[in-house]
Design a protein around this motif. Structure first.
Motif, PDB file in Angstrom:
ATOM      1  N   SER A  81       0.808  -1.214   0.000  1.00 62.26           N
ATOM      2  CA  SER A  81       0.000   0.000   0.000  1.00 62.26           C
ATOM      3  C   SER A  81       0.844   1.268   0.000  1.00 62.26           C
ATOM      4  O   SER A  81       0.495   2.256  -0.651  1.00 62.26           O
ATOM      5  CB  SER A  81      -0.936   0.011   1.213  1.00 62.26           C
ATOM      6  OG  SER A  81      -0.196  -0.058   2.417  1.00 62.26           O
ATOM      7  N   GLU A  82       1.992   1.242   0.716  1.00 64.28           N
ATOM      8  CA  GLU A  82       2.816   2.457   0.762  1.00 64.28           C
ATOM      9  C   GLU A  82       3.413   2.781  -0.601  1.00 64.28           C
ATOM     10  O   GLU A  82       3.555   3.953  -0.965  1.00 64.28           O
ATOM     11  CB  GLU A  82       3.921   2.338   1.823  1.00 64.28           C
ATOM     12  CG  GLU A  82       4.876   1.177   1.626  1.00 64.28           C
ATOM     13  CD  GLU A  82       4.436  -0.093   2.358  1.00 64.28           C
ATOM     14  OE1 GLU A  82       5.318  -0.876   2.727  1.00 64.28           O
ATOM     15  OE2 GLU A  82       3.218  -0.281   2.534  1.00 64.28           O
ATOM     16  N   LEU A  83       3.769   1.749  -1.391  1.00 64.50           N
ATOM     17  CA  LEU A  83       4.289   1.992  -2.723  1.00 64.50           C
ATOM     18  C   LEU A  83       3.196   2.513  -3.643  1.00 64.50           C
ATOM     19  O   LEU A  83       3.428   3.407  -4.458  1.00 64.50           O
ATOM     20  CB  LEU A  83       4.900   0.715  -3.292  1.00 64.50           C
ATOM     21  CG  LEU A  83       6.167   0.196  -2.601  1.00 64.50           C
ATOM     22  CD1 LEU A  83       6.647  -1.088  -3.252  1.00 64.50           C
ATOM     23  CD2 LEU A  83       7.257   1.248  -2.615  1.00 64.50           C
ATOM     24  N   ILE A  84       2.004   1.951  -3.534  1.00 58.34           N
ATOM     25  CA  ILE A  84       0.873   2.432  -4.327  1.00 58.34           C
ATOM     26  C   ILE A  84       0.591   3.894  -4.019  1.00 58.34           C
ATOM     27  O   ILE A  84       0.324   4.706  -4.915  1.00 58.34           O
ATOM     28  CB  ILE A  84      -0.386   1.576  -4.054  1.00 58.34           C
ATOM     29  CG1 ILE A  84      -0.251   0.209  -4.724  1.00 58.34           C
ATOM     30  CG2 ILE A  84      -1.639   2.274  -4.545  1.00 58.34           C
ATOM     31  CD1 ILE A  84      -0.315   0.258  -6.236  1.00 58.34           C
ATOM     32  N   GLU A  85       0.662   4.258  -2.749  1.00 57.84           N
ATOM     33  CA  GLU A  85       0.420   5.657  -2.366  1.00 57.84           C
ATOM     34  C   GLU A  85       1.448   6.578  -3.008  1.00 57.84           C
ATOM     35  O   GLU A  85       1.115   7.671  -3.473  1.00 57.84           O
ATOM     36  CB  GLU A  85       0.464   5.791  -0.846  1.00 57.84           C
ATOM     37  CG  GLU A  85      -0.722   5.137  -0.138  1.00 57.84           C
ATOM     38  CD  GLU A  85      -0.566   5.152   1.369  1.00 57.84           C
ATOM     39  OE1 GLU A  85       0.446   5.719   1.858  1.00 57.84           O
ATOM     40  OE2 GLU A  85      -1.432   4.598   2.067  1.00 57.84           O
ATOM     41  N   GLN A  86       2.699   6.148  -3.032  1.00 52.11           N
ATOM     42  CA  GLN A  86       3.743   6.979  -3.627  1.00 52.11           C
ATOM     43  C   GLN A  86       3.604   7.087  -5.144  1.00 52.11           C
ATOM     44  O   GLN A  86       4.143   8.021  -5.747  1.00 52.11           O
ATOM     45  CB  GLN A  86       5.120   6.402  -3.275  1.00 52.11           C
ATOM     46  CG  GLN A  86       5.469   6.497  -1.795  1.00 52.11           C
ATOM     47  CD  GLN A  86       6.828   5.879  -1.499  1.00 52.11           C
ATOM     48  OE1 GLN A  86       7.856   6.386  -1.947  1.00 52.11           O
ATOM     49  NE2 GLN A  86       6.832   4.794  -0.754  1.00 52.11           N
ATOM     50  N   LEU A  87       2.898   6.140  -5.737  1.00 54.82           N
ATOM     51  CA  LEU A  87       2.713   6.142  -7.184  1.00 54.82           C
ATOM     52  C   LEU A  87       1.337   6.650  -7.594  1.00 54.82           C
ATOM     53  O   LEU A  87       0.906   6.451  -8.733  1.00 54.82           O
ATOM     54  CB  LEU A  87       2.941   4.738  -7.740  1.00 54.82           C
ATOM     55  CG  LEU A  87       4.403   4.270  -7.686  1.00 54.82           C
ATOM     56  CD1 LEU A  87       4.506   2.766  -7.903  1.00 54.82           C
ATOM     57  CD2 LEU A  87       5.239   5.019  -8.731  1.00 54.82           C
TER      58      LEU A  87
END
Length: 255
Positions: free
Chosen positions: A2-8
């Motif tokens: 989820s944290e990577l999705i948020e950054q993208l």
């Protein structure tokens, strides 16, 4: 994650899967593409045990020190522009590495799919096509020390800078750059091609190419055509468009 999705957020990347180990991220996504939509999907592997380079060569990473991942993109029926996908992914890697990294020489591109720092390979790209979708795979040597490098011609971000790097942060940077490249592909291919040419260390070089069928071509790399093929003017004067081959940059007066 989820944290990577948020950054993208705001990019095409809508699903990020991270696994500790797999054979090949490209093979995994290509298999998925046979039955499902993989557009916007990214698979990151901390350890890749049976990765593939060009010509089905083995591409294995150790349990630490390299970033390996593949991204899925819906592309439709094959066109002449398909050959540019690997080239543009190389631009994305080079731009992401250049940002904030203090290299003695800016990352450059060796046709068709290597990213170099100086004359040593720091990353490779492999694109494959499956069922109307492209799988773009990347491997970047990030934290490897000199004695961990797979071949003498390789290098890593750590070897070049003496600094550590966060693999997830680098993946986000590359995926943002790749999203921007893909937003212009294929409608503004001329613009993208010029960016590749500016970074391509092969152009203008005297080169030796090992071609399919064990044929050899020696000459000067003069340009790329609209399919991303390398145009090589042989010593005899004729120019050949090369779609695939192993390239050696030759030093002056060396064959």
């Amino acid at each position: 994650m989820s944290e990577l999705i948020e950054q993208l957020a705001g990019t095409r990347w809508n699903r990020i899967d991270v696994v500790e180990s797999t054979g090949s991220t490209n093979a995994d996504l290509a298999a998925a593409a046979a039955t499902e939509d993989i557009d916007g999907r990214v698979l990151i592997a901390r350890h890749q045990t049976a990765g593939r380079g060009r010509h089905d060569r083995r591409w294995t990473t150790g349990p630490a020190g390299a970033l390996t991942f593949s991204a899925g993109v819906r592309v439709g029926e094959p066109t002449a522009a398909m050959g540019w996908l690997s080239l543009l992914a190389g631009v994305a890697v080079a731009d992401a590495l250049a940002r904030g990294m203090m290299f003695d020489a800016a990352p450059g591109l060796k046709w068709p799919n290597d990213v170099l720092i100086g004359d040593r390979k720091v990353a490779g790209v492999l694109s494959e096509y499956s069922n109307g979708q492209a799988v773009i795979g990347m491997g970047i040597n990030t934290s490897m020390k000199a004695d961990q490098l797979p071949v003498p011609e390789a290098t890593s971000v750590f070897v070049e800078t003496g600094r550590g790097i966060d693999d997830d942060e680098l993946a986000v940077d590359i995926l943002r750059e790749l999203d921007a490249e893909l937003a212009l592909w294929p409608d503004r291919l001329d613009e993208l091609a010029q960016e590749y040419r500016r970074k391509c260390l092969t152009l203008g070089q005297r080169v030796k190419l090992l071609l399919p069928g064990d044929k050899t071509l020696v000459g000067t790399a003069v340009d790329l055509d609209d399919q991303g093929r390398l145009l090589v003017t042989a010593d005899g004067g004729s120019t050949t468009a090369v779609a695939a081959g192993d390239v050696t940059h030759l030093r002056a007066q060396s064959d």
